[in-house]
Scaffold this active site. Structure first.
Site, PDB file in Angstrom:
ATOM      1  N   CYS A 132       0.664  -1.548   0.001  1.00 56.41           N
ATOM      2  CA  CYS A 132      -0.162   0.135  -0.048  1.00 56.41           C
ATOM      3  C   CYS A 132       0.897   1.148   0.088  1.00 56.41           C
ATOM      4  O   CYS A 132       1.518   2.154   0.787  1.00 56.41           O
ATOM      5  CB  CYS A 132      -0.948  -0.275   1.237  1.00 56.41           C
ATOM      6  N   CYS A 135      -0.540   4.216   1.955  1.00 55.49           N
ATOM      7  CA  CYS A 135      -0.498   3.932   3.390  1.00 55.49           C
ATOM      8  C   CYS A 135       1.046   4.242   3.811  1.00 55.49           C
ATOM      9  O   CYS A 135       1.153   4.376   4.887  1.00 55.49           O
ATOM     10  CB  CYS A 135      -0.507   2.677   4.241  1.00 55.49           C
ATOM     11  N   ASP A 136       2.447   3.767   3.577  1.00 55.51           N
ATOM     12  CA  ASP A 136       3.664   3.786   3.644  1.00 55.51           C
ATOM     13  C   ASP A 136       4.564   4.431   3.135  1.00 55.51           C
ATOM     14  O   ASP A 136       5.711   4.746   3.113  1.00 55.51           O
ATOM     15  CB  ASP A 136       4.201   2.155   3.824  1.00 55.51           C
TER      16      ASP A 136
END
Length: 305
Positions: A132, A135-136
């Protein structure tokens, strides 16, 4: 005893539904599954969930969700559902030989990212290996990273990651992308993006964090080490819907079809989170859908009475 509501699955969607349903006095029973907590259990730092200005660990966030659901009266069964019967009400949900009956059901079993299943990958998930970018990606400022895949989502991930990384290398098994022409050309024209064609990652290197990948040329068989600090997989997700095949209407990719907000093809069965959503796939959108599903259930039960 017939439950008013059974929630199947315990990621952000299921647990938010449980909080709302419990506060609406529906006394929900959640069958959280062995993999309780969903995909956030694989995420170390979550910095984009509102209310946590300093960030929060994925498992810690899910534990807070769970405590809140339990506080308001959600009961938990920490096993996997083995079978369902939605042909007539009350609906049947089995955990092994244990049978549960409910007037309504929320399906929130989520989706699973596809992994390469190569050496080093599982050990370094959350420590440089991610599925992701939104997300990261932030954690990879001025780092060199690899994106694995060749579809639109791989192009999107690669382009998004150029905001942070000093260099993004797309590793793709074929000699052309499956992505749409516009997405492929955006990636190919980007000065920070390079492509390794006809290539596959066969190992993720590093002890406690990623320090490279081993890549094989599928044409020549040549193997090379590519020094990178991050590996992002964009080879797709699979909704966790095997249990509901032939029971609920699913789309061609296996996601639960919803009508209106969260209603499924069977009256009284609702669905929320990544089991439905292949577009956003964020904890916050899953939680929002869980809230909607609980409110839809409450109104549906009132209408039945």
């Amino acid at each position: 005893m017939t439950e008013r509501l059974i929630i199947v699955g315990s990621g952000p969607a299921g647990l938010t539904a449980a909080v709302y349903a419990a506060r609406a006095d529906l006394s929900p029973l959640m069958i959280e599954g062995v993999g309780a907590g969903g995909q956030l259990m694989l995420t170390t730092d979550v910095e984009n969930y509102p209310g946590f200005p300093d960030g929060v660990m994925g498992p810690e966030l899910m534990e807070l969700f769970r405590k809140q659901a339990v506080r308001f009266g959600t009961r938990m069964v920490s096993s996997d559902v083995s079978q369902v019967d939605f042909a007539s009400r009350p609906f049947g949900v089995w955990v092994g030989d244990e049978e549960y009956r409910a007037e309504s059901v929320i399906v929130s079993t989520g989706a699973s990212a596809r992994w390469l299943d190569v050496p080093g990958e599982a050990k370094l998930r959350g420590h440089g290996v991610s599925a992701c970018a939104t997300c990261d990606g932030f954690f990879f400022k001025e780092r060199e990273i690899v994106v694995v895949g060749g579809g639109d989502s791989a192009m999107e991930e690669a382009l998004f990651l150029t905001k942070f990384a000093s260099k993004v290398t797309i590793v793709h098994r074929r000699d052309e992308f499956r992505a749409s022409k516009i997405m492929a050309s955006r990636a190919l024209e980007h000065p920070k993006i390079e492509v390794l064609w006809n290539s596959e990652v066969i190992e993720v290197l590093g002890d406690t964090s990623v320090d490279g990948v081993k890549v094989r040329d599928v044409v020549s068989g040549a193997i090379a080490d590519v020094p990178v600090q991050g590996v992002f997989l964009a080879i797709g997700h699979d909704p966790n819907t095997a249990l509901f095949a032939g029971v609920l209407d699913l789309d061609e990719k296996g996601y639960v079809k919803t009508f209106g907000a969260t209603a499924t093809s069977i009256s009284g069965v609702f669905a929320a989170g990544d089991v439905v959503d292949f577009t956003y796939r964020q904890a916050i959108t899953a939680a929002g859908m869980g809230c909607a599903a609980a409110i839809d259930v409450e109104r549906w039960l009132e209408a039945q009475e």
